[in-house]
Write an enzyme that holds these catalytic residues in place. Structure first.
Site, PDB file in Angstrom:
ATOM      1  N   ALA A 120      -1.706  -5.297   4.488  1.00 18.82           N
ATOM      2  CA  ALA A 120      -2.080  -6.101   3.305  1.00 18.82           C
ATOM      3  C   ALA A 120      -2.106  -7.408   3.335  1.00 18.82           C
ATOM      4  CB  ALA A 120      -0.856  -5.735   2.578  1.00 18.82           C
ATOM      5  N   ASP A 172      -5.941   1.147   7.918  1.00 17.71           N
ATOM      6  CA  ASP A 172      -6.053   0.541   6.138  1.00 17.71           C
ATOM      7  C   ASP A 172      -6.467  -0.658   5.695  1.00 17.71           C
ATOM      8  OD1 ASP A 172      -4.396   2.947   6.313  1.00 17.71           O
ATOM      9  OD2 ASP A 172      -2.335   2.074   6.343  1.00 17.71           O
ATOM     10  N   LYS A 180       0.237  -1.178   0.007  1.00 17.44           N
ATOM     11  CA  LYS A 180       0.303  -0.002   0.010  1.00 17.44           C
ATOM     12  C   LYS A 180       0.614   1.186   0.210  1.00 17.44           C
ATOM     13  CE  LYS A 180      -0.661   2.098   3.302  1.00 17.44           C
ATOM     14  NZ  LYS A 180       0.182   3.565   3.764  1.00 17.44           N
TER      15      LYS A 180
END
Length: 269
Positions: free
Chosen positions: A99, A128, A8
């Site tokens: 992620a 996130d 990311k």
């Protein structure tokens, strides 16, 4: 099954204010690179996690790993045995853990489908993580969990990621933010937002890890269309007009700074 924990990056990251709950109000343009950590999954009697790869030693407690936590957020009748190949540096502004958690959610989706409340479950793992589950370019607001679409005119743009191999925790960087609201993200497609945007965490991050400024200067010297720090650092990225320009930049930086970590790729849709 195989999945990628896509790196990311924040093409722009505007910090608007400190909230009473201790978090910060953000506006960011999330983008994802078509490279990152690798996860292999198999059905097992119970959940298990093995971590390998260059940065595996930095994850000393696999049971405290966000991947294991993601598995716990998605209860089911059978277990999953996961092998995580940790290719992304830890505490690097690339959302590596997020992620990886996102990849776990996608594996679960393929096997069982996701529950209707998956976004809430993902957000409890980290701000996130909801964006990383889908790993598509988007805008993030609030703490980064309020997502909306954006016109992506940067798909397939060559990108180079560079980290000076200095871990940088997020908390101290946010604590060093000067509290000044420098305004919202620009309107428009991704290219305009990235070009006219900024990363408000660059200054406090450089104050903690001066090597970030050296990385940015080196990237700027390779003639990119844009060079900026990602997230809270210390990884920086550069976008290029074509793959050859990126290859030349990667080779130049590898020769000049062989101790730096780098990864090449393209921006995902």
């Amino acid at each position: 099954m195989h999945e990628t924990g896509y790196a990311k990056i924040n093409l722009a990251l505007h910090v608007r204010r400190r909230r009473e709950d201790g978090y910060h109000e953000l506006e960011t343009l999330f983008a994802f690179v078509d490279a990152g950590d690798k996860l292999t999954a198999r059905v097992a009697e119970r959940n298990a996690l093995t971590v390998v790869g260059e940065f595996a030693p930095q994850l000393a407690d696999p049971f405290g790993n966000i991947v294991a936590q993601a598995l716990a957020k998605l209860p089911r009748s059978q277990g999953l045995g996961l092998t995580l190949e940790k290719n992304l540096p830890v505490a690097a502004g690339l959302g590596g853990g997020s992620a990886d958690a996102g990849a776990v959610f996608r594996i679960f989706e393929a096997l069982h489908g996701l529950p209707d409340d998956w976004r809430g479950r993902a957000a409890k793992l980290g701000a996130d993580v909801p964006a990383c589950v889908e790993s598509k370019m988007c805008l993030g607001n609030g703490t980064g969990t309020e997502l909306s679409s954006v016109v992506n005119d940067l798909e397939d743009t060559p990108v180079l990621l560079v980290n000076p191999r200095v871990p940088l925790a997020t908390g101290p960087v946010f604590a060093g933010w000067d509290g000044q609201d420098r305004g919202p993200l620009p309107n428009g497609p991704a290219l305009r937002i990235a070009a006219e945007g900024r990363n408000d965490l660059e200054a406090p991050a450089i104050g903690l890890v001066p090597e970030i400024a050296t990385v940015l200067e080196a990237l700027e010297g390779t003639g990119p269309t844009l060079a900026r720090m990602s997230g809270s650092g210390a990884t920086c990225f550069a976008l290029y007009s074509d793959p050859e320009a990126r290859r030349e930049a990667a080779a130049r930086l590898a020769a000049d700074h062989p101790d730096w970590w780098q990864m090449s790729g393209k921006l995902r849709p």
